[in-house]
Design a protein around this motif. Structure first.
Motif, PDB file in Angstrom:
ATOM      1  N   GLY A  69      20.819  17.237  33.538  1.00  0.00           N
ATOM      2  CA  GLY A  69      21.303  15.962  33.437  1.00  0.00           C
ATOM      3  C   GLY A  69      20.053  14.847  33.198  1.00  0.00           C
ATOM      4  O   GLY A  69      18.805  15.280  33.384  1.00  0.00           O
ATOM      5  N   PRO A  70      20.315  13.649  33.175  1.00  0.00           N
ATOM      6  CA  PRO A  70      19.024  12.700  32.718  1.00  0.00           C
ATOM      7  C   PRO A  70      18.342  12.473  33.945  1.00  0.00           C
ATOM      8  O   PRO A  70      17.322  11.829  33.698  1.00  0.00           O
ATOM      9  CB  PRO A  70      19.980  11.304  32.454  1.00  0.00           C
ATOM     10  CG  PRO A  70      21.466  11.528  32.862  1.00  0.00           C
ATOM     11  CD  PRO A  70      21.612  12.989  33.007  1.00  0.00           C
ATOM     12  N   ASP A  71      18.829  12.909  35.054  1.00  0.00           N
ATOM     13  CA  ASP A  71      17.798  12.695  36.310  1.00  0.00           C
ATOM     14  C   ASP A  71      16.747  13.746  36.258  1.00  0.00           C
ATOM     15  O   ASP A  71      15.727  13.415  36.588  1.00  0.00           O
ATOM     16  CB  ASP A  71      18.619  13.165  37.532  1.00  0.00           C
ATOM     17  CG  ASP A  71      19.403  14.359  37.821  1.00  0.00           C
ATOM     18  OD1 ASP A  71      19.835  14.650  36.548  1.00  0.00           O
ATOM     19  OD2 ASP A  71      19.565  14.944  38.825  1.00  0.00           O
ATOM     20  N   VAL A 108      19.708  18.138  24.628  1.00  0.00           N
ATOM     21  CA  VAL A 108      20.092  19.078  25.816  1.00  0.00           C
ATOM     22  C   VAL A 108      18.898  19.806  26.063  1.00  0.00           C
ATOM     23  O   VAL A 108      17.990  20.496  25.393  1.00  0.00           O
ATOM     24  CB  VAL A 108      21.102  20.202  25.562  1.00  0.00           C
ATOM     25  CG1 VAL A 108      21.343  20.951  26.716  1.00  0.00           C
ATOM     26  CG2 VAL A 108      22.398  19.036  25.233  1.00  0.00           C
ATOM     27  N   MET A 109      18.551  19.957  27.326  1.00  0.00           N
ATOM     28  CA  MET A 109      17.456  20.868  27.858  1.00  0.00           C
ATOM     29  C   MET A 109      18.254  21.918  28.794  1.00  0.00           C
ATOM     30  O   MET A 109      18.649  21.672  29.644  1.00  0.00           O
ATOM     31  CB  MET A 109      16.909  19.955  29.107  1.00  0.00           C
ATOM     32  CG  MET A 109      15.444  20.698  29.606  1.00  0.00           C
ATOM     33  SD  MET A 109      14.042  21.195  28.089  1.00  0.00           S
ATOM     34  CE  MET A 109      13.396  19.379  27.819  1.00  0.00           C
ATOM     35  N   THR A 110      18.165  23.077  28.067  1.00  0.00           N
ATOM     36  CA  THR A 110      19.020  24.137  28.686  1.00  0.00           C
ATOM     37  C   THR A 110      18.192  25.554  28.593  1.00  0.00           C
ATOM     38  O   THR A 110      17.092  25.457  28.083  1.00  0.00           O
ATOM     39  CB  THR A 110      20.339  24.164  28.079  1.00  0.00           C
ATOM     40  OG1 THR A 110      21.042  25.352  28.682  1.00  0.00           O
ATOM     41  CG2 THR A 110      20.137  24.682  26.628  1.00  0.00           C
ATOM     42  N   ALA A 111      18.886  26.436  28.828  1.00  0.00           N
ATOM     43  CA  ALA A 111      18.030  27.870  28.598  1.00  0.00           C
ATOM     44  C   ALA A 111      18.499  28.725  27.227  1.00  0.00           C
ATOM     45  O   ALA A 111      19.638  28.203  26.963  1.00  0.00           O
ATOM     46  CB  ALA A 111      18.212  28.871  29.904  1.00  0.00           C
ATOM     47  N   GLN A 112      17.692  29.331  26.510  1.00  0.00           N
ATOM     48  CA  GLN A 112      17.962  29.749  25.321  1.00  0.00           C
ATOM     49  C   GLN A 112      18.961  30.640  25.397  1.00  0.00           C
ATOM     50  O   GLN A 112      19.976  31.032  24.540  1.00  0.00           O
ATOM     51  CB  GLN A 112      16.444  30.492  24.787  1.00  0.00           C
ATOM     52  CG  GLN A 112      16.654  31.183  23.524  1.00  0.00           C
ATOM     53  CD  GLN A 112      15.381  31.841  23.026  1.00  0.00           C
ATOM     54  OE1 GLN A 112      14.336  31.373  23.256  1.00  0.00           O
ATOM     55  NE2 GLN A 112      15.550  32.879  22.179  1.00  0.00           N
ATOM     56  N   ASP A 113      19.198  31.553  26.474  1.00  0.00           N
ATOM     57  CA  ASP A 113      20.204  32.632  26.439  1.00  0.00           C
ATOM     58  C   ASP A 113      21.507  31.912  26.488  1.00  0.00           C
ATOM     59  O   ASP A 113      22.600  32.354  26.124  1.00  0.00           O
ATOM     60  CB  ASP A 113      20.117  33.650  27.738  1.00  0.00           C
ATOM     61  CG  ASP A 113      19.763  32.493  29.175  1.00  0.00           C
ATOM     62  OD1 ASP A 113      19.585  31.472  29.157  1.00  0.00           O
ATOM     63  OD2 ASP A 113      19.911  33.627  30.110  1.00  0.00           O
ATOM     64  N   GLU A 114      21.602  30.530  27.051  1.00  0.00           N
ATOM     65  CA  GLU A 114      22.749  29.941  27.217  1.00  0.00           C
ATOM     66  C   GLU A 114      23.159  29.444  25.735  1.00  0.00           C
ATOM     67  O   GLU A 114      24.367  29.368  25.199  1.00  0.00           O
ATOM     68  CB  GLU A 114      22.879  28.514  28.058  1.00  0.00           C
ATOM     69  CG  GLU A 114      22.607  29.053  29.586  1.00  0.00           C
ATOM     70  CD  GLU A 114      23.955  29.300  30.203  1.00  0.00           C
ATOM     71  OE1 GLU A 114      24.745  29.475  29.569  1.00  0.00           O
ATOM     72  OE2 GLU A 114      23.852  29.459  31.307  1.00  0.00           O
ATOM     73  N   VAL A 115      22.111  29.095  24.848  1.00  0.00           N
ATOM     74  CA  VAL A 115      22.491  28.850  23.562  1.00  0.00           C
ATOM     75  C   VAL A 115      22.905  29.832  22.767  1.00  0.00           C
ATOM     76  O   VAL A 115      23.806  29.920  21.867  1.00  0.00           O
ATOM     77  CB  VAL A 115      21.001  28.118  22.960  1.00  0.00           C
ATOM     78  CG1 VAL A 115      21.142  27.922  21.701  1.00  0.00           C
ATOM     79  CG2 VAL A 115      20.686  26.853  23.793  1.00  0.00           C
ATOM     80  N   GLU A 116      22.253  31.188  22.859  1.00  0.00           N
ATOM     81  CA  GLU A 116      22.757  32.200  22.111  1.00  0.00           C
ATOM     82  C   GLU A 116      23.793  32.667  22.706  1.00  0.00           C
ATOM     83  O   GLU A 116      24.573  33.254  21.697  1.00  0.00           O
ATOM     84  CB  GLU A 116      21.541  33.394  22.586  1.00  0.00           C
ATOM     85  CG  GLU A 116      19.935  33.107  22.010  1.00  0.00           C
ATOM     86  CD  GLU A 116      19.223  34.203  22.176  1.00  0.00           C
ATOM     87  OE1 GLU A 116      19.473  35.278  22.546  1.00  0.00           O
ATOM     88  OE2 GLU A 116      18.061  34.119  21.721  1.00  0.00           O
ATOM     89  N   MET A 117      24.346  32.655  23.814  1.00  0.00           N
ATOM     90  CA  MET A 117      25.749  33.096  24.222  1.00  0.00           C
ATOM     91  C   MET A 117      26.827  32.172  23.625  1.00  0.00           C
ATOM     92  O   MET A 117      28.047  32.446  22.905  1.00  0.00           O
ATOM     93  CB  MET A 117      25.840  33.034  25.846  1.00  0.00           C
ATOM     94  CG  MET A 117      25.243  34.255  26.229  1.00  0.00           C
ATOM     95  SD  MET A 117      25.635  34.440  27.999  1.00  0.00           S
ATOM     96  CE  MET A 117      24.686  33.058  28.639  1.00  0.00           C
ATOM     97  N   ALA A 118      26.454  30.705  23.324  1.00  0.00           N
ATOM     98  CA  ALA A 118      27.450  30.135  22.846  1.00  0.00           C
ATOM     99  C   ALA A 118      27.281  30.085  21.231  1.00  0.00           C
ATOM    100  O   ALA A 118      28.594  30.290  20.812  1.00  0.00           O
ATOM    101  CB  ALA A 118      27.020  28.354  22.939  1.00  0.00           C
ATOM    102  N   LEU A 229      15.824  25.391  34.924  1.00  0.00           N
ATOM    103  CA  LEU A 229      16.858  25.973  33.979  1.00  0.00           C
ATOM    104  C   LEU A 229      18.211  25.465  34.164  1.00  0.00           C
ATOM    105  O   LEU A 229      18.955  25.389  33.292  1.00  0.00           O
ATOM    106  CB  LEU A 229      16.725  27.534  33.744  1.00  0.00           C
ATOM    107  CG  LEU A 229      15.372  28.101  33.302  1.00  0.00           C
ATOM    108  CD1 LEU A 229      15.485  29.650  33.438  1.00  0.00           C
ATOM    109  CD2 LEU A 229      15.094  27.730  32.072  1.00  0.00           C
ATOM    110  N   ASP A 230      18.779  25.605  35.288  1.00  0.00           N
ATOM    111  CA  ASP A 230      19.923  24.891  35.549  1.00  0.00           C
ATOM    112  C   ASP A 230      19.996  23.600  36.501  1.00  0.00           C
ATOM    113  O   ASP A 230      21.191  23.259  37.061  1.00  0.00           O
ATOM    114  CB  ASP A 230      20.954  26.036  36.147  1.00  0.00           C
ATOM    115  CG  ASP A 230      20.253  26.814  37.720  1.00  0.00           C
ATOM    116  OD1 ASP A 230      19.494  26.134  37.992  1.00  0.00           O
ATOM    117  OD2 ASP A 230      21.112  27.471  37.884  1.00  0.00           O
ATOM    118  N   GLY A 231      18.952  23.182  37.016  1.00  0.00           N
ATOM    119  CA  GLY A 231      18.858  22.203  37.872  1.00  0.00           C
ATOM    120  C   GLY A 231      19.358  22.510  39.347  1.00  0.00           C
ATOM    121  O   GLY A 231      19.385  21.570  40.199  1.00  0.00           O
TER     122      GLY A 231
END
Length: 526
Positions: A69-71, A108-118, A229-231
């Motif tokens: 999130g933005p925080d 979005v700041m996330t993990a590459q594996d989350e992007v690849e799974m999507a 990676l997930d906060g």
């Protein structure tokens, strides 16, 4: 086996290439020597342009849901340890995951594996895409009318010949496809070795209210960079070490505790470790004949600023529609040369920007350690995550794009300096086309050329004129802004021809006379 396109590498760029080809009606074969998708995420930032591409696939909301999130994304911080007050808090507007005026999507700041799974969720459901894991291309060659590959199953050693009209090497920074086309990565390794660590830990007590996209720590034992990676409990960190040899898990755990600034026996669960030496650069050529390079196979960035994967997404978006049009007989093969012409300058600019930013940041950290005045270094390091002028204000040139006769409007660096314009070679600006702000003009693009008409243009006359172009040509869809919609910077009496990748090919004011297709058709690839 015969396929229109074979893609070597099932990372994010290969997956995206297959989805783009499918969107244009072209089947593909994806081959990956690993047994599964990457389990050690190395990339985190998904920029605005990439999220707009994911919007085309319908996965933007799924990716957004995995992000910080933005925080977390409002700033980056530099300190001696997480227990000490930062000596630099630098805003990161390009990372900030809040809606803005220039896109229907948020970064979005996330993990590459989350992007690849999507991405994989869409690929697995697509009947036009075949994916083979545990498969490597051990022999790749080409003739005048096809590429030829021998695929080897890494479990059984079974071999299979494959013929593809075209092959894309999306096989990463250690690409073997480069050698096939006789190109090399022109790059100079940076004098730093980074041990990349994925671990689980509860660090809330140490982070406190000092959240950030990146938390740099200049400890007496060296730099340690925390990346949430997930906060919650999943972290990635880089431990800067002296050479290419991995240090032990115990040594890594000790370095992490030093960076936390605690003697507590913090419970750490290390999941995986990799060594990496940044080697930024571009290959000498992006293609030869029917074989193309994309993503890190074509260009490698430093991690600073998170532009590596996003530059790869930009490149495959440029290439895929052109390959599809050639395969479908809608465009001559000559348009494929524009992939490198258009994309190389963008890649080089972003690579150089990342290197300069790294140098500014290194000077800031070094000056702090020495006790120098670092105000000037902090000011220059503001560009670390403030570069919307690069992401949204780039300008391509090629035979597919009308040359601009007027100089580009002046723009200041950073997010505040970006001003959207309707101009050949630029990304077509976003505006909402409904009062509820649910549909963007960007939603019109992706599968064909689009002729965007201002509300004062005659849509009926234009549709009749476009129909007269005939079949067997690049398809053009006519869309028009509704009356009463504030479509600035699109003009009420103008038409804009936008390519499938959202790039403006040409535009004209249309004062109400009969449509003149001579200017428009000049920039259609026929």
């Amino acid at each position: 086996m015969e396929v229109p396109v074979c893609i070597i590498g099932c990372g994010p760029i290969g997956l995206t290439g297959a989805l783009l080809l499918s969107r244009h009606g072209v089947p593909s074969l994806l081959v990956e020597r690993r047994s599964e998708l990457n389990t050690h995420p190395r990339s985190r930032f998904v920029d605005t342009n990439t999220m707009e591409l994911f919007r085309e696939f319908g996965i933007d909301k799924a990716v957004e849901a995995t992000g910080l999130g933005p925080d977390w994304t409002a700033c980056n911080r530099w300190s001696d340890s997480l227990a000490t007050e930062p000596y630099a808090n630098i805003a990161s507007p390009t990372f900030l995951s809040v809606p803005g005026p220039n896109s229907p999507c948020v970064p979005v700041m996330t993990a590459q594996d989350e992007v690849e799974m999507a991405l994989m969720s869409r690929v697995a459901a697509d009947p036009m895409i075949e994916v083979r894991f545990d498969t490597e291309a051990i022999d790749v060659s080409q003739s005048d009318d096809a590429t030829h590959l021998t695929l080897r199953n890494t479990n059984t050693d079974e071999r299979e010949p494959v013929t593809a009209q075209y092959t894309i090497g999306a096989d990463g920074p250690g690409s073997g496809t480069r050698e096939v086309i006789g190109t090399r990565l022109e790059a100079e390794p940076r004098p730093v070795f980074s041990q990349d660590v994925i671990f689980h830990a509860d660090l809330d007590a140490y982070v406190g209210d000092r959240k950030g996209s990146l938390l740099y720590n200049t400890t007496p034992e060296g730099v340690v960079i925390f990346q949430p990676l997930d906060g919650r409990r999943r972290w990635r960190c880089q431990v800067i070490v002296g050479d290419e040899n991995l240090i032990s898990e115990d040594a890594v755990s000790r370095r992490i505790r030093v960076a936390l600034g605690t003697d507590d026996d913090v419970e750490l669960s290390i999941l995986s470790m990799r060594m990496w030496q940044p080697t930024p650069g571009c290959v000498t050529r992006f293609s030869a004949g029917r074989i193309f390079l994309a993503g890190d196979a074509a260009h490698v960035s430093v991690p600073t600023g998170g532009m590596g994967n996003n530059t790869g997404f930009s490149g495959i978006r440029n290439l895929a529609w052109k390959l599809a049009y050639v395969v479908r007989g809608l465009a001559p093969e000559s348009i494929l040369a524009t992939y490198e012409t258009e994309h190389r300058p963008i890649a080089v600019e972003r690579i150089d920007f990342g290197v300069r930013t790294t140098e500014y940041m290194t000077a800031m950290m070094g000056g702090h350690v020495r006790g120098d005045d670092i105000a000037e270094h902090i000011e220059r390091t503001h560009q670390y995550a403030d570069y919307d002028h690069l992401l949204l204000g780039f300008e391509m040139t090629s035979d597919l794009i009308e040359p601009n006769t007027e100089p580009a409007p002046p723009a200041r660096a950073g997010s505040a300096g970006f001003v959207p314009v309707v101009r050949s070679g630029r990304r077509a600006p976003h505006v909402w086309v409904d009062a509820e702000a649910t549909e963007s003009v960007l939603d019109w693009y992706g599968s064909s050329y689009v002729l965007v008409l201002g509300p004062d243009c005659s849509r009926t006359e234009w549709e009749a004129a476009i129909a007269d172009l005939g079949s067997g040509r690049a398809p053009v869809v006519v869309r028009q802004f509704p009356a009463g919609i504030a479509a600035d910077p699109y003009e009420a009496d103008a038409w804009v021809l936008v390519r499938p990748d959202g790039i403006i090919a040409c535009s004209r004011n249309d004062p109400g006379g009969p449509p003149d297709l001579s200017e428009l058709s000049r920039y259609l690839p026929n």
